[in-house]
Motif scaffolding. Structure first.
Motif, mmCIF file in Angstrom:
data_model
loop_
_atom_site.group_PDB
_atom_site.id
_atom_site.type_symbol
_atom_site.label_atom_id
_atom_site.label_comp_id
_atom_site.label_asym_id
_atom_site.label_seq_id
_atom_site.Cartn_x
_atom_site.Cartn_y
_atom_site.Cartn_z
ATOM 1 N N GLY A 116 -13.532 35.011 -27.958
ATOM 2 C CA GLY A 116 -13.464 34.474 -27.551
ATOM 3 C C GLY A 116 -11.752 34.276 -26.601
ATOM 4 N N PHE A 117 -11.853 34.648 -24.975
ATOM 5 C CA PHE A 117 -10.142 33.992 -24.461
ATOM 6 C C PHE A 117 -10.167 34.013 -23.640
ATOM 7 C CE2 PHE A 117 -11.717 38.633 -23.658
ATOM 8 C CZ PHE A 117 -11.143 38.963 -22.663
ATOM 9 N N MET A 125 -10.167 31.675 -27.038
ATOM 10 C CA MET A 125 -10.263 29.754 -26.510
ATOM 11 C C MET A 125 -10.253 28.422 -27.103
ATOM 12 S SD MET A 125 -14.454 30.841 -25.042
ATOM 13 C CE MET A 125 -14.654 31.422 -27.106
ATOM 14 N N SER A 126 -9.476 27.441 -26.710
ATOM 15 C CA SER A 126 -9.786 26.393 -27.621
ATOM 16 C C SER A 126 -11.077 25.959 -27.606
ATOM 17 C CB SER A 126 -9.067 24.958 -26.308
ATOM 18 O OG SER A 126 -9.861 24.845 -25.434
ATOM 19 N N GLY A 202 -13.958 31.676 -16.805
ATOM 20 C CA GLY A 202 -12.996 32.539 -17.202
ATOM 21 C C GLY A 202 -12.722 32.532 -18.326
ATOM 22 N N ILE A 203 -14.130 32.638 -18.619
ATOM 23 C CA ILE A 203 -13.945 33.267 -21.057
ATOM 24 C C ILE A 203 -14.480 34.355 -21.009
ATOM 25 C CG2 ILE A 203 -14.545 32.931 -22.699
ATOM 26 C CD1 ILE A 203 -12.454 30.336 -21.636
ATOM 27 N N GLY A 204 -13.998 35.672 -21.912
ATOM 28 C CA GLY A 204 -14.320 37.118 -21.590
ATOM 29 C C GLY A 204 -14.467 37.316 -22.723
#
Length: 520
Positions: A116-117, A125-126, A202-204
């Motif tokens: 995830g980014f 991702m956090s 807003g994550i891909g």
């Protein structure tokens, strides 16, 4: 020792999808729901004393058709049953043997991981973003949350689970399914649900085998007790263990066997051919923004992670191999932890063999349960792993179409007797040294690895043809799922080599476009 089972396998029985049609697969995926949970218990026939020992796994869904649900992803379930007699090695052997089942009960379990980014920054991702994503999926699509110390670390729905690997890699552990159409529908349903929530944040998600851009210091650590123990231990036993934990993604398929002899044949075929799968699915050529010199960096990393628990297991090819031989191997693989009172206790470097005799310094005098044994088996990482099923572990993560192709490859080879015998014949005279050579060279050379005067590509062509024939004999119209890899084998050009060509030409020596190229 006879092993008795009682279970209620409420598996999916949905109408077949039209062969290979993505639209129909996607539509059917929206209705894919496992129904119910399996219930099982162990009972040992023999003396009255053994019959009343009260051994229990204490975990719903661990019947003999069990495939991974939350393996290596959430707190293990503790066995609360009081043991009246210590476990023996025979019990551990019987545990593995309990996986044997008739062919009509064989199922397909697929697991895949992805990165995830943040779409705007491409940063990982956090945990806070991951928690919000998990909560959103749970609320919108009716998943149950898996918690550890009041933090959400995964989700469960029927026989599927979503879990987190050490660096936040997002994993689906699929339900045990009957056909590859159901497998592909399950993957599509999962990706639909994840994207529905992630895109609003807003994550891909990226389908690749190794983190292409970010360094170890940039990867968040998931708040899970077992990963803290592993993080501290890995640098003591190899130079690349932390990279394995935090920067790799894989796809694997879990398959059944009917008997000890069937397990042996499938294990040997799977190990011998695993480098071919690694080559076909090689998809990790970048490290920290540049080519890393490998086609499968993920596979290369396993050569120096912890050789006590990884590799090609030459003993599997000896005449003495069987369930007992694997138990002897696993008993001496150093432990990571035991789980007691909702806490992980560091047992790194200690032996399960000593645990059987109450000699673990971390918990002196305490004896293991079958749950401890099942947990220990999840911390062993060879190219093929035995539990109460076999796991094919050699492939890089990739885009969704290849997530369906990997189980198709192995189902065609291992679930069809004719194809299985053909590939056993192909690899029967390969030596330990040749298998190890393939394991070592394939991460860099892929299908261009020299082998017996030819290229590995030519062996792969024969193997893939047998996989296709095996699928066609299943009469489920599944051979179309191999389409994604047929061109790879025909040309000898791996997915990683295509990415490298894009990097040097169209992308102007930048890895950033890969996040769009392999976006789910």
């Amino acid at each position: 020792m006879a092993l008795l089972h009682r279970f209620h396998p409420h598996l999916i029985h949905q109408s077949e999808l039209l062969g290979g049609s993505e639209r129909n697969a996607y539509s059917a995926a929206m209705n894919l729901r496992p129904r119910g949970d399996s219930l099982s218990y162990f009972g040992f026939a023999g003396s009255d004393q053994r019959r009343h020992r009260g051994l229990s796994l204490g975990v719903p869904g661990l019947g003999r058709c069990r495939l991974p649900v939350t393996v290596a992803a959430s707190p293990p379930t503790e066995d609360t049953t009081v043991l009246t007699e210590p476990l023996t090695k025979d019990d551990l052997v019987a545990y593995l043997a309990s996986g044997c089942k008739s062919k009509e009960q064989w199922r397909i379990g697929t697991e895949h991981e992805k990165f995830g980014f943040e779409v705007d920054t491409l940063r990982p991702m956090s945990y806070e973003q991951i928690a919000a994503l998990l909560n959103g999926i749970a609320e919108r699509f009716e998943w149950d949350k898996i918690m550890e110390e009041n933090r959400v670390i995964g989700l469960k729905q029927g026989k599927q689970s979503i879990s987190l690997e050490p660096g936040g890699q997002f994993e689906l552990s699929g339900a045990p399914l009957e056909t590859l159409h159901q497998t592909c529908a399950e993957v599509n349903s999962h990706l639909y649900q994840v994207k529905a929530v992630a895109e609003e944040m807003g994550i891909g998600f990226l389908g690749i085998g190794f983190q292409p851009k970010w360094a170890l210091k940039d990867i968040p650590i998931m708040p899970k007790g077992r990963y803290e123990i592993m993080k501290n231990y890995m640098p003591k036993v190899g130079s690349l263990g932390l990279d394995m934990m935090f920067r790799t993604c894989t796809v694997q398929v879990n398959l059944d066997f009917s008997s000890e002899s069937d397990m042996i044949r499938k294990f040997r075929a799977g190990l011998a051919l695993q480098p071919i799968a690694t080559a076909i699915f090689a998809n990790s050529p970048f490290t920290e923004g540049k080519p890393n010199g490998f086609l499968s960096m993920r596979s290369q990393i396993w050569t120096d992670t912890d050789n006590n628990r990884a590799g090609m297991l030459p003993f599997v090819f000896k005449n003495s191999f069987g369930f007992e031989a694997y138990v002897d191997y696993a008993l001496d693989v150093p432990m990571y932890f035991v789980y007691r009172k909702k806490k992980y206790i560091d047992c790194t470097g200690m032996s399960f063999r000593d645990f059987l005799h109450g000699k673990l310094p971390a918990i002196p005098g305490e004896l293991p349960t079958l749950v401890d044994w099942e947990n220990h088996l999840t911390t062993i990482f060879p190219e093929v792993r035995l539990k109460r099923y076999l796991e094919m572990r050699g492939a890089d993560g990739g885009p969704w179409r290849r997530l369906c192709a990997l189980p198709a490859f192995w189902v065609g080879l291992l679930y069809d007797e004719i194809s299985l015998q053909h590939v056993i014949d192909i690899s029967a005279d390969w030596t330990d040294e040749e298998r190890e050579m393939l394991r070592r060279k394939v991460p860099a050379l892929g299908l261009k690895t020299p082998f017996r005067g030819r290229l590995l590509r030519h062996v792969a062509e024969d193997v893939l043809a047998h996989a296709k024939d095996g699928l066609e004999r299943r009469l489920c119209k599944e051979a179309g799922f191999l389409k994604e890899v047929m061109e790879v084998v025909a040309t000898g050009v791996t997915p990683a080599e295509k990415l490298l060509e894009l990097y040097h030409e169209k992308w102007g020596c930048s890895v950033d476009p890969v996040f769009q190229e392999l976006l789910y």
